[in-house]
Design a protein around this motif. Sequence first.
Motif, short mmCIF file in Angstrom:
data_model
loop_
_atom_site.label_atom_id
_atom_site.label_comp_id
_atom_site.label_asym_id
_atom_site.label_seq_id
_atom_site.Cartn_x
_atom_site.Cartn_y
_atom_site.Cartn_z
N ALA A 214 0.83 -1.21 0.00
CA ALA A 214 0.00 0.00 0.00
C ALA A 214 0.86 1.26 0.00
CB ALA A 214 -0.94 0.00 1.21
N ASP A 215 2.08 1.17 0.55
CA ASP A 215 2.99 2.32 0.55
C ASP A 215 3.40 2.72 -0.86
OD1 ASP A 215 2.77 2.03 3.25
OD2 ASP A 215 4.90 1.66 3.63
N LEU A 216 3.34 1.77 -1.80
CA LEU A 216 3.73 2.06 -3.17
C LEU A 216 2.76 3.02 -3.85
CD1 LEU A 216 4.78 -1.54 -4.22
CD2 LEU A 216 6.27 0.35 -3.56
N LEU A 217 1.58 3.18 -3.28
CA LEU A 217 0.61 4.13 -3.85
C LEU A 217 1.06 5.58 -3.69
CD1 LEU A 217 -2.73 2.44 -2.71
CD2 LEU A 217 -1.74 2.46 -5.01
N ARG A 218 2.11 5.79 -2.90
CA ARG A 218 2.68 7.14 -2.79
C ARG A 218 3.24 7.62 -4.12
NH1 ARG A 218 5.99 6.10 2.89
NH2 ARG A 218 4.18 6.08 4.27
N HIS A 219 3.54 6.69 -5.00
CA HIS A 219 4.09 7.03 -6.31
C HIS A 219 3.00 7.29 -7.35
CE1 HIS A 219 8.23 5.96 -5.13
NE2 HIS A 219 7.65 5.00 -4.42
N ALA A 220 1.75 7.17 -6.95
CA ALA A 220 0.64 7.35 -7.89
C ALA A 220 0.39 8.82 -8.17
CB ALA A 220 -0.63 6.71 -7.33
N ASN A 221 -0.30 9.09 -9.27
CA ASN A 221 -0.79 10.43 -9.57
C ASN A 221 -2.15 10.55 -8.89
OD1 ASN A 221 -1.88 12.77 -10.60
ND2 ASN A 221 -1.31 12.35 -12.72
N PRO A 222 -2.25 11.32 -7.80
CA PRO A 222 -3.52 11.36 -7.05
C PRO A 222 -4.69 11.91 -7.85
CG PRO A 222 -1.99 13.05 -6.28
CD PRO A 222 -1.21 12.18 -7.21
N ALA A 223 -4.40 12.67 -8.88
CA ALA A 223 -5.48 13.23 -9.70
C ALA A 223 -6.10 12.18 -10.61
CB ALA A 223 -4.94 14.39 -10.53
N HIS A 224 -5.41 11.07 -10.84
CA HIS A 224 -5.89 10.05 -11.77
C HIS A 224 -6.31 8.76 -11.10
CE1 HIS A 224 -3.51 11.86 -15.44
NE2 HIS A 224 -4.52 12.61 -15.03
N LEU A 225 -6.13 8.65 -9.78
CA LEU A 225 -6.38 7.39 -9.09
C LEU A 225 -7.53 7.49 -8.10
CD1 LEU A 225 -5.59 4.44 -8.40
CD2 LEU A 225 -3.96 5.37 -6.75
N THR A 226 -8.38 6.46 -8.09
CA THR A 226 -9.43 6.30 -7.07
C THR A 226 -9.27 4.93 -6.45
OG1 THR A 226 -10.99 7.74 -8.26
CG2 THR A 226 -11.90 6.23 -6.61
N VAL A 227 -9.11 4.89 -5.12
CA VAL A 227 -9.02 3.62 -4.39
C VAL A 227 -10.26 3.49 -3.51
CG1 VAL A 227 -7.73 2.27 -2.70
CG2 VAL A 227 -6.50 3.69 -4.36
N LEU A 228 -11.03 2.43 -3.74
CA LEU A 228 -12.24 2.21 -2.96
C LEU A 228 -12.03 1.02 -2.03
CD1 LEU A 228 -15.06 2.70 -5.63
CD2 LEU A 228 -14.16 4.36 -4.00
N LEU A 229 -12.23 1.24 -0.72
CA LEU A 229 -12.10 0.20 0.28
C LEU A 229 -13.46 -0.43 0.57
CD1 LEU A 229 -9.71 2.03 2.77
CD2 LEU A 229 -9.09 0.52 0.87
N HIS A 230 -13.44 -1.64 1.07
CA HIS A 230 -14.67 -2.38 1.37
C HIS A 230 -15.57 -2.46 0.13
CE1 HIS A 230 -13.44 -2.25 5.53
NE2 HIS A 230 -13.34 -0.94 5.47
N ALA A 231 -14.91 -2.66 -1.01
CA ALA A 231 -15.61 -2.81 -2.30
C ALA A 231 -15.45 -4.25 -2.77
CB ALA A 231 -15.04 -1.84 -3.33
N ARG A 232 -16.48 -5.02 -2.63
CA ARG A 232 -16.43 -6.45 -2.98
C ARG A 232 -16.99 -6.65 -4.39
NH1 ARG A 232 -15.96 -10.91 0.09
NH2 ARG A 232 -16.19 -9.65 1.98
N VAL A 233 -16.14 -7.06 -5.30
CA VAL A 233 -16.56 -7.29 -6.68
C VAL A 233 -17.34 -8.61 -6.74
CG1 VAL A 233 -15.79 -7.76 -9.03
CG2 VAL A 233 -14.65 -5.98 -7.67
N THR A 234 -18.55 -8.52 -7.24
CA THR A 234 -19.41 -9.70 -7.31
C THR A 234 -19.38 -10.37 -8.68
OG1 THR A 234 -21.30 -8.30 -7.87
CG2 THR A 234 -20.96 -8.80 -5.53
#
Length: 390
Positions: A214-234
Amino acid sequence: MAHLICTPIVASFVMILLSLGLAKSQKAPSYTFMKNAVESPAVSFYDYIIVGGGTAGCPLAATLSRNARVLLLERGGSPYGNQNISNLVGFAHTLADNSPNSAAQQFVSEDGVPNARARVLGGGSCLNAGFYTRASLKYVQNAGWNQALVNESYRWVEETVAFEPLVQQWQSALRDGLIEAGVGPYNGFNLDHIYGTKIGGSIFDKHGNRHTAADLLRHANPAHLTVLLHARVTKLLFRLRGRPRPLAHGVLYSDSAGKLHKAYINKGSKNEIILSAGAIGSPQILMLSGVGPGRHLESMGIPVVLDQPMVGTGMSDNPMNALYVPSPIPVEVSLIQVVGITRFGTYIEGASGSNFAGAPASNVDNKLQRESVTQCSYLRYTSSNRPQKL
């Protein structure tokens, strides 16, 4: 199948139980792009949709977000603020936690083997013993990867999550024992996968703080990334009409309140849905979506979208033999630092610590629990002969 990629994930969960003094707390990053799935819209569109925020999903999201809009869906919560994950002191407690919101989801295979699946952003790197090593050159070649690009990728990952461990008495004794037993040569501190005995990297820093994927997300472009937690793909969503083969173009996921949401990929030849939900999760999602052995899906009442008999096959537990050695005197706490890599396909590694008796029965021999052993050394032997995981 167009617009759908599956990444095989192999997570190694080492059941070592210990107790030690408090380490310094790790400061959580302020990820403005990370939110609970209940806050997501009913319908959304992205260039890439990544299912599973583990050791593959997180670096993929960080990389792809540099030039594209990316959605990362994680069924678990955040590792930050969870002391059982952030510090060495909580290593045993996370694995022993069987509550509904635990980062470790316990299960028993059909063969009766107890295990755990990660259920947290960062995946298995939030639960394991933190040993870091690079893939073997042979593995990279067989995968058809560009060696130069692989080495370039290693560098930015290692700058964030890999550290040289402080080798103390027990690990030094293990190192010397392996060399004396003929597991040579001795290669010192080395991140490469090479035969012999070596000291590998650790995702625990000098303060005992764990650094996860999860620390590697520090290298992401925050303007282009959305991380959704407690999202269960059905399930995955496919276009079927007028096509010779199904086309994956979206996912259906539920939030913690049970509300359903849809996310679609934008039109474009390079846009993709990437499954990185682990060796169990990825084929499970495929089969729930109608992709897998046709007869098996029909027996479960799942409409067949694509009869693909290989999905979900070839699964096997990694062979392991563990030896627990009670100690009459205190031994220092150490997780996996020294490893012996043999030419006949096995790895030898060990750990030392205290309070092994605090483990669930499935993880530690009952005799050790009855005697309340508080100081223990640990050796494990694993085989590298894994089947292909789909």
